[in-house]
Design an enzyme around this catalytic site. Structure first.
Site, mmCIF file in Angstrom:
data_model
loop_
_atom_site.group_PDB
_atom_site.id
_atom_site.type_symbol
_atom_site.label_atom_id
_atom_site.label_comp_id
_atom_site.label_asym_id
_atom_site.label_seq_id
_atom_site.Cartn_x
_atom_site.Cartn_y
_atom_site.Cartn_z
ATOM 1 N N ASP A 1 34.077 64.244 -49.625
ATOM 2 C CA ASP A 1 33.544 63.567 -48.438
ATOM 3 C C ASP A 1 32.208 64.189 -48.032
ATOM 4 O O ASP A 1 31.820 64.134 -46.876
ATOM 5 C CB ASP A 1 34.545 63.659 -47.279
ATOM 6 C CG ASP A 1 34.809 65.095 -46.853
ATOM 7 O OD1 ASP A 1 34.918 65.960 -47.739
ATOM 8 O OD2 ASP A 1 34.904 65.352 -45.636
ATOM 9 N N ASP B 1 39.037 55.646 -48.721
ATOM 10 C CA ASP B 1 38.031 55.036 -49.596
ATOM 11 C C ASP B 1 37.140 54.066 -48.828
ATOM 12 O O ASP B 1 35.923 54.005 -49.053
ATOM 13 C CB ASP B 1 38.715 54.302 -50.752
ATOM 14 C CG ASP B 1 39.334 55.252 -51.767
ATOM 15 O OD1 ASP B 1 39.070 56.465 -51.670
ATOM 16 O OD2 ASP B 1 40.088 54.777 -52.639
#
Length: 460
Positions: free
Chosen positions: A376, A350
């Protein structure tokens, strides 16, 4: 909608079942023999309409559409009972593409009318008997009408959903971090003003200065601000101020020697100050009642989520086609993110996504759009950026992330890098095609070792 499509499936199935097999065979024979001619004639007539020409001017689109139209004619006029469900799904898919591109429903309806008109002489010039010609025409027209109804209903549903998302995005854009956006744009126009004033006072070259419409503030206003505040009177006032000052600016640039005259120089400086002052006042009024709201924003990265991707692409493609200005897209992947996430945990993952997102924000203009596209994976839409500017932006982002330092919980350094695929808008109205070719460039970047930028070319 589900009940409607079931009803249309039953109706289409009934039409096929009740038709004489010989008549169906002759309709299919007409379709196979004349689909190419019908497709060419169809687009020749449709393109006479200037509104339709707007969507059909791209050579690649026209080539693809003609072959797709041939297949559509053969499929619809050759339908067997077992084909009906698949044909209904095809109409639904075509409608979604039409809605995504923004083709108005009246053009779609005109297209069906043209098809039926040019089909008539084809059928009645055949060597079938008079009764057979009439039955073939009746079966063909009914088949086209059912396909048209299904497509139009699906189009209306898709277009309505898209319109709702357009309005949701406008509201979201108004509310999202408004105070910060207001101050950013005021600072942007003041920076532009100071740059020009300093150059004039220091008798420096004004050649590198941009008219207001091409400065960062002008780009933001034309691509975002104008849409955010759609329908509010102040938007028109700001547009006129920018347009009027651009005229003054361009006239001054054509003869900068006039600035040697003190009275003309003072007049020009006062025009700059007056224009900027009025725009700032109007901007404050526009932002006055706006407060933060995060619907449509990715919670982790504070980037736009993909919900508004269709809305933005549709608008920016229309702008690029209308003005002839460039448009480009970057698709960005964090290299080996899954491996890093599995090794160091989700908290570290994160943190990487947050740092990468900050790198995007720090290296794009306020007129650009940054989306979290997937886990991502990210998409950046660059407005009015040439190929060189697109590649420079991509390389700046890649380099920034490569230099970013991140330590794992045990103190070990984690190396970060990005693979980036870039693509320039080439006139194709379907934004998914632009995403697709950027994705192909991203694949090349990964295949060539990651941590690099690749621009899509037809030769890739």
């Amino acid at each position: 909608m589900e009940m409607y499509f079931k009803r249309m499936k039953d109706e289409w199935t009934g039409l096929v079942e009740q038709a004489d097999p010989l008549i169906r065979a002759k309709a299919a024979e007409i379709a196979v023999a004349h689909a190419h001619y019908l497709s060419i004639e169809f687009y020749r007539i449709v393109r006479i309409d200037p509104h339709a020409e707007e969507f059909l001017s791209n050579e690649q689109v026209e080539r693809q559409l003609k072959s797709a139209m041939e297949r559509w004619i053969i499929n619809v006029l050759s339908a067997q009972v077992d084909d009906v469900e698949r044909l209904i799904q095809i109409q639904h898919t075509v409608a979604e593409v039409h809605a995504r591109i923004g083709i108005p429903v009246e053009i779609v309806e005109m297209g069906f009318r043209v098809l039926k008109k040019i089909l008539y002489p084809v059928i009645f010039s055949s060597d079938y008997s008079a009764a057979e010609k009439l039955q073939v025409y009746h079966f063909s027209i009914n088949s086209i009408d059912i396909a048209m109804e299904v497509m139009t209903r699906a189009f209306t549903f898709s277009d309505s959903s898209a319109s709702k998302e357009d309005e949701n995005y406008r509201i979201f854009s108004l509310l999202e971090n408004a105070e910060e956006e207001k101050e950013r744009q005021i600072a942007s126009i003041l920076s532009w003003e100071i740059d020009i004033i300093y150059k004039i006072l220091l008798d420096s070259d004004l050649g590198s200065s941009l008219p207001l419409s091409q400065a960062d503030f002008g780009l933001w206003f034309n691509h975002k601000g104008r849409h955010y505040f759609s329908g509010i009177a102040e938007v028109g006032h700001i547009s006129r101020l920018i347009q009027d000052f651009d005229g003054i600016f361009n006239q001054t640039m054509r003869n900068t020697r006039n600035l040697n005259n003190r009275s003309l120089r003072v007049k020009f400086l006062l025009q700059i100050r007056n224009t900027v002052s009025q725009i700032i006042t109007l901007l404050r009024e526009l932002f006055e009642e706006v407060s933060r709201h995060e619907v449509g924003m990715d919670v982790l990265t504070k980037l736009l989520n993909r919900r508004f991707l269709p809305t933005i692409f549709k608008r920016e493609i229309a702008h690029a086609n209308r003005t002839g200005t460039p448009l480009s897209v970057l698709i960005i992947d964090v290299d080996k993110f899954k491996e890093i996430n599995d090794t160091w945990g989700h908290n570290t993952g994160d943190e990487i996504l947050r740092k990468v997102s900050q790198a995007f924000y720090d290296n794009v203009r306020s007129s650009d759009y940054v989306f979290r596209y997937g886990g991502d994976e990210f998409i950046i839409v660059l407005t009015e950026a040439s190929e060189n500017e697109t590649l420079r932006t991509a390389e700046r982002i890649r380099s920034r992330v490569e230099k970013t330092k991140l330590k794992a919980a045990n103190g070990e350094d984690i190396a970060l890098s990005l693979s980036i695929g870039a693509a320039m808008f080439n006139g194709h109205p379907d934004y998914e095609r632009l995403i697709q070719i950027a994705d192909e460039a991203l694949y090349i970047a990964k295949r060539r070792g990651r941590n690099r930028v690749e621009l899509w070319k037809a030769s890739l």
